[in-house]
Design an enzyme around this catalytic site. Structure first.
Site, PDB file in Angstrom:
ATOM      1  CG  PHE A  16      33.098  49.124  29.652  1.00  0.00           C
ATOM      2  CD1 PHE A  16      33.857  48.906  28.099  1.00  0.00           C
ATOM      3  CD2 PHE A  16      34.214  49.291  30.693  1.00  0.00           C
ATOM      4  CE1 PHE A  16      35.526  48.443  27.672  1.00  0.00           C
ATOM      5  CE2 PHE A  16      35.170  49.093  30.102  1.00  0.00           C
ATOM      6  CZ  PHE A  16      36.330  48.721  29.146  1.00  0.00           C
TER       7      PHE A  16
ATOM      8  CD  GLN B 202      38.144  49.418  38.716  1.00  0.00           C
ATOM      9  OE1 GLN B 202      38.277  49.993  38.385  1.00  0.00           O
ATOM     10  NE2 GLN B 202      36.342  49.336  39.651  1.00  0.00           N
TER      11      GLN B 202
ATOM     12  CG  HIS C 292      40.545  44.789  35.393  1.00  0.00           C
ATOM     13  ND1 HIS C 292      40.520  44.244  34.481  1.00  0.00           N
ATOM     14  CD2 HIS C 292      40.113  46.230  34.677  1.00  0.00           C
ATOM     15  CE1 HIS C 292      39.810  44.625  33.511  1.00  0.00           C
ATOM     16  NE2 HIS C 292      39.481  46.430  33.649  1.00  0.00           N
TER      17      HIS C 292
ATOM     18  CG  LEU D 297      43.975  46.034  31.742  1.00  0.00           C
ATOM     19  CD1 LEU D 297      43.106  45.871  32.836  1.00  0.00           C
ATOM     20  CD2 LEU D 297      44.213  47.683  31.856  1.00  0.00           C
TER      21      LEU D 297
ATOM     22  CD  GLU E 166      35.185  46.270  31.904  1.00  0.00           C
ATOM     23  OE1 GLU E 166      35.639  46.558  33.106  1.00  0.00           O
ATOM     24  OE2 GLU E 166      33.461  46.038  32.710  1.00  0.00           O
TER      25      GLU E 166
ATOM     26  NE  ARG F  30      36.624  47.870  35.254  1.00  0.00           N
ATOM     27  CZ  ARG F  30      37.486  48.691  34.737  1.00  0.00           C
ATOM     28  NH1 ARG F  30      38.328  49.451  35.060  1.00  0.00           N
ATOM     29  NH2 ARG F  30      37.302  49.234  33.415  1.00  0.00           N
TER      30      ARG F  30
ATOM     31  CG  HIS G  18      42.620  48.553  37.127  1.00  0.00           C
ATOM     32  ND1 HIS G  18      44.126  48.587  35.875  1.00  0.00           N
ATOM     33  CD2 HIS G  18      41.636  49.115  36.419  1.00  0.00           C
ATOM     34  CE1 HIS G  18      43.655  49.495  35.090  1.00  0.00           C
ATOM     35  NE2 HIS G  18      42.304  49.317  35.229  1.00  0.00           N
TER      36      HIS G  18
ATOM     37  NE  ARG H 281      38.623  53.531  37.117  1.00  0.00           N
ATOM     38  CZ  ARG H 281      38.753  52.783  36.284  1.00  0.00           C
ATOM     39  NH1 ARG H 281      37.700  53.514  35.248  1.00  0.00           N
ATOM     40  NH2 ARG H 281      39.257  52.553  36.248  1.00  0.00           N
TER      41      ARG H 281
END
Lengths: 610, 244
Positions: free
Chosen positions: A121, A234, A236, A250, A253, A314, A379, A414
């Site tokens: 990730f 954040q 995304h 969404l 990721e 991100r 997000h 994050r």
């Protein structure tokens, strides 16, 4: 006033996503009488939408991983603004929490030798995310739900809490209403754990559901608690952009973790040019190197080359996509292309089943044959209630917070996968902290006048049948926040945003219920949520105005560089005599020992493709 | 000019109600839940509906669209006949609260009757992916309760007290087939779950938005296990002889 029912507990947990459930399980296991309330039905909370995985240094796939590297990655991803103690506890305890989930019945995907499988990730040096295809959140919430219901927790579903009740300085319970009947309910409780999630419904394009109206943030603020890092929202990088009804939904990721490639309308793999100088050497520098990494990983080998550039953090990927679109290299519906179709179709369907179905059924796109169109979507809120790392205690006695509603763990940005682990690590700790506090706390004694006041606020929209529509106010707020307090910010925009929020605050006071009774009335429910949305929106805008630099998820076009002064402070938001105060507070000093741990984690050496 | 479509949505509560007509402006890729939200925001602010994720992951927005049990977030308008209004009603099997919202609390009560996952005391927590593919299929369940809604044992015969329903056969099967689970739920399956009432019409499988093969993979194996233990005379005799 109308009659209300009363329930009493030692610990009241508000919110039944991953954090709330884990907190309630722990509190109950400690012998505290525990109540759990949630706005939706049990098992429908936002955790259920988490897809990619839960980050924990199990070292099942990459043997070199351990908590130190996870700690390093988390701090680096958060641009060093994180509460170091939270990042430390999180990195150390996440593996235990993952194994605990397994022992409570979760069934993670397996490695070839039968252990819990982990995937790559963004921002994580090693393959670290335990997962179940792309429905990890569902697995987690169902596991916790089934554990929780057999543990004697009193669960109250479809109940909205509107206010925390206080006895002097200390928390003594909460006031709310049943969504079904509209009747009032008072929870008398020695301690309250907030686990209410985030704030995404302040924005037009979001991956968040209707529940994400910043209830916990706003109630804590009103009760006198401090919020920190509110400027860090954040976005995304990959939400769906078409069709209009699913805009913002969404796209995990994990698509990039499994090798997904981002391209603009000219076919360029643009992420190479957006890698920050500071960690450019961690990433592949050519298409060839990146593809080789994917080939090796798919073959189950240890990669001999560096990660693809799509696995940048991100904040960076979201800005890059935004810039590509703004500069005219976007896809037909205003996004960019994300392509996994070069991989075997069966593999894509096995590893990304819900993405496959989501695109096929909602967008007529077969992701095994053609690229997806994606763009940034609001997000996650890094900002939240300031808490003590070890116990989850806020600055108000008796009030605890965990999960997305708490602040500090993720700093300025994050990392993907660090949320699910955050929920269980700090859910457990907040449950422990609250149960422990409740042992010596006095019996709850809510004040009748405060209850009456809370009730009159809740019933007020019924007095204005010709009042303004809550749907219109929410829409206008979402537009203002998206336009003026979005991914890229300037002083002028933020000030305009704040002006609009002021106007909307005035309009919200005139909101009314045009139709229906108290029986399951969504218009009324939304009318009551507006106040929370407005408080968190103002906090985001005010903090964003004060942080005159660009760092992590906060990008100021008028202050494009990081400023070392702001690297030493968190911005804290407080309610001071009905006025929102934002001030700088110094970061907690990281102990030398931990600094050494951070520094000793080496950055990988550049590897050339032979 | 945007296109328009007419909708007939049930409005009412436990005391009664009727279908009400609404006109909705449609756009590309629109789903029924988008239309319901548009009606809420512009015409009927009090229209009650449950929803959360809008991505077929939470199982909240179950309803009956043109008579078929569906998740509204997954039901595209362009898949529905354009020559007549789209009809949206609440799930019929559960008591009505208001409009499209029903009381599904009975399901949560059933779940409590099923003993939770109980790990073997000394097992090794290692297993192959193939060993849990089936369990993972069951764990895809998003608890939309459409299978419960459509099952005739519940819908037509109201056997709620003595029949757990397809959702909980899936849950029972997931626990029974978990490689590390040590609890015995076969007695419960036989005596309390009412699995015998199921006559394998597969209505549940047909409506499952997660494509779980409820009948073939969960219910039939459960029935077989019950038969094996409680009705096979040879095995019963052998068990007695060898005190297994």
């Amino acid at each position: 006033m109308d009659k209300y029912e009363t329930h009493e507990s030692d610990v009241l947990v508000i919110g039944a996503g991953g954090a709330g459930l884990r907190a309630a399980i722990e509190s109950s296991a400690q012998g505290a009488r525990t109540a759990l309330v949630c706005k939706s039905l049990l098992g429908k909370a936002h955790t259920v939408m988490a897809e990619g995985g839960i980050a924990a240094a199990l070292a099942n796939v990459d043997a070199e991983d351990d908590w130190r590297v996870h700690f390093h990655d988390t701090m680096a991803g958060g641009k060093m603004l994180n509460n170091w103690r939270m990042a430390e506890l999180h990195a150390k305890e996440a593996p235990d929490r993952v194994y605990e989930l397994e022992r409570w019945g979760a069934v993670f995907d397996r490695t070839g030798d039968g252990k819990i499988l982990q995937r790559a990730f963004g921002g994580h040096r090693y393959k670290r995310l335990s997962h179940v295809g792309d429905r990890t959140g569902l697995e987690m919430i169902r596991t916790l739900q089934d554990k929780g219901v057999h543990q004697g927790i009193d669960i109250y579903m479809e109940c909205t809490i509107t206010r925390l009740l206080k006895d002097g300085d200390r928390i003594t319970g909460a006031f709310g209403y049943w969504r079904e009947s509209g009747r009032y309910v008072v929870f008398k409780s020695k301690a309250v754990v907030l686990a209410t999630g985030g704030i995404g419904k302040s924005y037009k394009i979001t991956s968040n559901s209707w529940e994400y109206t910043g209830d916990g943030h706003a109630m804590a603020y009103e009760a006198g608690a401090e919020l920190i890092d509110m400027e860090f929202v954040q976005f995304h990088p990959t939400g769906m952009v078409w069709p209009p009804g699913v805009r913002g939904l969404l796209v995990t990721e994990a698509v990039r973790g499994e090798g997904g490639i981002l391209r603009n309308s000219k076919g360029e793999r643009f992420m190479f040019k957006y890698l920050p100088e500071a960690n450019k050497k961690d990433f592949a520098e050519s298409d060839e190197e990146a593809r080789r990494w994917v080939d090796e990983v798919l073959a189950g080998k240890k990669p001999t080359v560096r990660r693809p550039p799509e696995l940048s953090t991100r904040d960076n990927v979201a800005r890059s996509i935004y810039t590509e679109v703004k500069e005219g290299r976007g896809s037909p519906h205003g996004g960019v292309f994300l392509d996994i179709s070069y991989q075997p179709a069966e593999r894509v369907k096995k590893k990304l089943p819900s993405m496959y179905h989501q695109f096929l059924e909602l967008a007529d796109v077969d992701i095994t044959k053609e690229p997806m169109e994606v763009g940034p979507t609001c997000h996650y809120s890094m900002g939240g209630v300031r808490v003590d790392a070890d116990s989850g205690a806020s600055t108000v006695p008796g009030l605890f917070a965990c999960g997305e509603v708490s602040g500090g763990m993720h700093g300025g940005n994050r990392l993907g996968g660090n949320s699910l682990s955050d929920l269980v690590v700090f859910g457990r700790r907040a449950g422990l902290g609250a149960a422990d506090y409740a042992k010596s706390a006095p019996s709850p004694r809510p004040d009748g006048r405060e209850i009456e006041e809370a009730a009159s606020i809740v019933s007020a929209p019924f007095d204005r049948p010709d009042g303004e529509s809550p749907y219109d106010i929410q829409r206008d707020l979402q537009t203002a926040m998206s336009e003026f307090v979005g991914i890229f910010r300037t002083e002028a925009d933020l000030e305009e945003g704040l002006r609009r929020i002021e106007t909307l605050k005035a309009r919200a006071k005139t909101v009314g219920v045009a139709e229906g009774t108290r029986l399951y009335n969504p218009g009324w429910h939304l009318a009551l949520d507006l106040k929370n949305l407005l408080i968190v929106s103002e906090a985001i805008a005010r903090a964003a105005l004060l942080r005159k630099e660009s760092r992590g998820a906060h990008s100021r076009l008028d202050h494009p560089k990081t400023d070392s002064h702001f690297g030493k402070v968190n911005l804290a938001v407080r309610n001071v005599g009905e006025r929102m105060e934002v001030r700088e507070t110094p970061l907690l000093e990281m102990p030398a020992e931990l600094k050494k741990v951070y520094d000793e984690v080496e950055t990988p050496k550049a590897v050339k493709v032979p | 000019m945007p296109e328009q479509r007419s909708f007939r949505v049930f409005r009412g509560d436990a005391g009664g109600g009727q279908m009400k007509e609404y006109t909705v402006e449609t756009g590309p890729g629109m789903v029924v839940l988008d239309a319901v939200h548009q009606i809420q925001a512009t015409q009927a602010p009090d229209l009650a509906v449950r929803w959360n994720c809008k991505a077929a992951k939470c199982g909240s927005c179950s309803a009956e669209v043109n008579g078929k049990p569906k998740l509204m977030c997954k039901t595209r308008l362009d898949d529905l006949p354009a020559d007549r209004p789209v009809e949206v009603r609440p799930m019929r099997t559960f008591p009505l609260i208001k409009d499209l919202v029903t009381d599904v609390s009975w399901n949560y009560e059933v779940n409590k009757k099923i003993p939770p996952f109980t790990p073997k005391p000394n097992g090794e927590w290692r297993w192959m992916q193939e060993d849990v593919d089936r369990v993972q299929e069951f764990r895809k369940c998003i608890e939309c309760f459409l299978c419960q809604n459509v099952c005739h044992v519940l819908r037509e015969h109201q056997k709620q007290p003595e029949f757990f329903g397809p959702r909980f056969f899936v849950r029972l099967a997931a626990l029974e087939m978990h490689p590390m689970d040590a609890a015995d739920r076969l007695d419960l399956t036989h005596r309390q779950s009412g699995v015998g009432y199921c006559n394998i019409t597969k209505c549940c499988t047909e409506v499952c938005p997660e494509d779980i093969h409820i009948t073939d993979n969960a219910i039939i194996p459960l029935k077989e296990r019950v038969v094996d233990r409680f009705y096979d005379p040879v095995r019963r005799l052998l068990r007695k002889l060898f005190r297994r």
